[in-house]
Motif scaffolding. Structure first.
Motif, PDB file in Angstrom:
ATOM      1  N   TYR A  29     -41.758 -21.898 140.715  1.00  0.00           N
ATOM      2  CA  TYR A  29     -41.359 -21.367 139.591  1.00  0.00           C
ATOM      3  C   TYR A  29     -41.704 -19.619 139.900  1.00  0.00           C
ATOM      4  CZ  TYR A  29     -41.263 -19.955 134.539  1.00  0.00           C
ATOM      5  OH  TYR A  29     -40.967 -19.350 133.208  1.00  0.00           O
ATOM      6  N   VAL A  30     -40.754 -18.887 139.865  1.00  0.00           N
ATOM      7  CA  VAL A  30     -40.903 -17.564 140.237  1.00  0.00           C
ATOM      8  C   VAL A  30     -40.375 -16.747 139.060  1.00  0.00           C
ATOM      9  CG1 VAL A  30     -39.985 -15.741 141.605  1.00  0.00           C
ATOM     10  CG2 VAL A  30     -40.009 -17.829 142.622  1.00  0.00           C
ATOM     11  N   PHE A  31     -41.492 -16.139 138.484  1.00  0.00           N
ATOM     12  CA  PHE A  31     -41.343 -15.037 137.409  1.00  0.00           C
ATOM     13  C   PHE A  31     -40.624 -13.807 137.740  1.00  0.00           C
ATOM     14  CE2 PHE A  31     -44.458 -17.780 135.663  1.00  0.00           C
ATOM     15  CZ  PHE A  31     -44.326 -17.597 133.995  1.00  0.00           C
ATOM     16  N   SER A  32     -39.645 -13.443 136.964  1.00  0.00           N
ATOM     17  CA  SER A  32     -39.212 -11.975 137.396  1.00  0.00           C
ATOM     18  C   SER A  32     -39.810 -11.028 136.529  1.00  0.00           C
ATOM     19  CB  SER A  32     -37.485 -11.912 137.189  1.00  0.00           C
ATOM     20  OG  SER A  32     -37.233 -11.865 135.858  1.00  0.00           O
ATOM     21  N   GLY A  33     -39.758  -9.782 136.649  1.00  0.00           N
ATOM     22  CA  GLY A  33     -40.267  -8.693 135.986  1.00  0.00           C
ATOM     23  C   GLY A  33     -39.164  -7.981 135.182  1.00  0.00           C
ATOM     24  N   VAL A  34     -39.104  -6.910 134.667  1.00  0.00           N
ATOM     25  CA  VAL A  34     -38.288  -6.013 134.049  1.00  0.00           C
ATOM     26  C   VAL A  34     -37.791  -4.851 134.531  1.00  0.00           C
ATOM     27  CG1 VAL A  34     -39.003  -7.242 131.725  1.00  0.00           C
ATOM     28  CG2 VAL A  34     -40.104  -5.056 132.551  1.00  0.00           C
ATOM     29  N   GLU A  35     -37.934  -4.692 135.794  1.00  0.00           N
ATOM     30  CA  GLU A  35     -37.530  -3.694 136.469  1.00  0.00           C
ATOM     31  C   GLU A  35     -36.264  -3.434 136.446  1.00  0.00           C
ATOM     32  OE1 GLU A  35     -40.673  -5.245 139.297  1.00  0.00           O
ATOM     33  OE2 GLU A  35     -39.155  -5.914 138.331  1.00  0.00           O
ATOM     34  N   LYS A  36     -35.702  -2.172 136.385  1.00  0.00           N
ATOM     35  CA  LYS A  36     -34.236  -2.105 136.058  1.00  0.00           C
ATOM     36  C   LYS A  36     -33.347  -2.122 137.874  1.00  0.00           C
ATOM     37  CE  LYS A  36     -34.218  -1.034 131.766  1.00  0.00           C
ATOM     38  NZ  LYS A  36     -34.110  -2.129 131.193  1.00  0.00           N
ATOM     39  N   ASN A  37     -34.094  -1.581 138.681  1.00  0.00           N
ATOM     40  CA  ASN A  37     -33.632  -1.713 140.028  1.00  0.00           C
ATOM     41  C   ASN A  37     -33.999  -3.049 140.583  1.00  0.00           C
ATOM     42  OD1 ASN A  37     -32.543  -1.088 142.469  1.00  0.00           O
ATOM     43  ND2 ASN A  37     -33.616   0.869 142.668  1.00  0.00           N
ATOM     44  N   GLN A  70     -36.423 -17.456 136.972  1.00  0.00           N
ATOM     45  CA  GLN A  70     -35.918 -16.920 135.449  1.00  0.00           C
ATOM     46  C   GLN A  70     -35.868 -15.515 135.374  1.00  0.00           C
ATOM     47  OE1 GLN A  70     -38.758 -18.987 132.815  1.00  0.00           O
ATOM     48  NE2 GLN A  70     -37.018 -19.975 131.556  1.00  0.00           N
ATOM     49  N   GLY A  71     -34.874 -15.014 134.882  1.00  0.00           N
ATOM     50  CA  GLY A  71     -34.796 -13.605 134.733  1.00  0.00           C
ATOM     51  C   GLY A  71     -34.199 -13.315 133.382  1.00  0.00           C
ATOM     52  N   SER A  72     -34.233 -11.900 133.173  1.00  0.00           N
ATOM     53  CA  SER A  72     -33.531 -11.405 132.243  1.00  0.00           C
ATOM     54  C   SER A  72     -32.113 -11.192 132.555  1.00  0.00           C
ATOM     55  CB  SER A  72     -34.327  -9.787 131.810  1.00  0.00           C
ATOM     56  OG  SER A  72     -34.076  -9.148 133.116  1.00  0.00           O
ATOM     57  N   SER A  73     -31.201 -10.680 131.843  1.00  0.00           N
ATOM     58  CA  SER A  73     -29.927 -10.484 132.019  1.00  0.00           C
ATOM     59  C   SER A  73     -29.669  -9.385 133.187  1.00  0.00           C
ATOM     60  CB  SER A  73     -28.979  -9.807 130.751  1.00  0.00           C
ATOM     61  OG  SER A  73     -29.758  -8.542 130.299  1.00  0.00           O
TER      62      SER A  73
END
Length: 184
Positions: A29-37, A70-73
């Motif tokens: 399970y890989v968590f994404s962060g919220v960086e824009k790049n 899982q990631g943000s849009s």
């Protein structure tokens, strides 16, 4: 008191060595962060690290684990395109890319695990080293019946030093709200 204990925990993490778990893993399970790049930075390091771990586990286990990202849009589409363009080689039956629809903090990622995966017991979570103490506390509270292992993606020491004080504040704040466990 809790702040001092967290500082000790982070100091131990600074020399953390990843080890393959002694059990078969059901989900990487890989968590994404919220960086824009999107395709650089700590979230991309987590993704690359997760793929490498999945590849190792797939060679030594009877059945490959599921790979869950899982990631943000902001993350979902570029990561999906990277897999669609064969930048990473995980066969479709084992690949789950999920969009986190409502995202305020890491708790939202825990609460939006796909239903079919919730029953699986052995998880290996890949995240940045400064994120591990918070993720451990979420797992303790929200996944009491799962066996969870952690794998730290690589980061520069100055990144670790920059982020761990912020994480201590987040852990204390979220613990006060009741979102996560205060202890490990």
């Amino acid at each position: 008191m809790i702040e001092l204990e967290l500082k000790k925990e982070f100091l131990l993490l600074s020399s953390y060595k990843n080890k393959l778990p002694p059990v078969n893993i059901d989900v990487v399970y890989v968590f994404s962060g919220v960086e824009k790049n999107r395709l650089i930075g700590s979230s991309f390091n987590r993704l690359k690290t997760g793929v490498k771990i999945w590849e190792k586990l797939s060679k030594i286990q009877k059945q490959p684990p599921i790979f869950l990202f899982q990631g943000s849009s902001e993350w979902y589409l570029p990561v999906k395109q990277a897999f669609d363009n064969n930048r990473f080689n995980i066969p479709k039956p084992f690949l789950r890319l999920e969009l986190v629809k409502t995202w305020v903090n890491t708790l939202d990622q825990f609460l939006q695990i796909p239903a079919g995966l919730k029953k699986l017991k052995n998880w290996l979570i890949v995240t940045s080293p400064w994120h591990i103490p918070r993720v451990k506390r979420y797992a303790r509270k929200h996944w009491p019946n799962k066996l969870v292992y952690y794998w730290s993606s690589s980061v520069k020491p100055k990144e670790f030093v920059k982020y761990f004080p912020l994480e201590i504040k987040k852990i204390i704040a979220y613990a006060k709200k009741g979102d996560l466990s205060k202890e490990l």
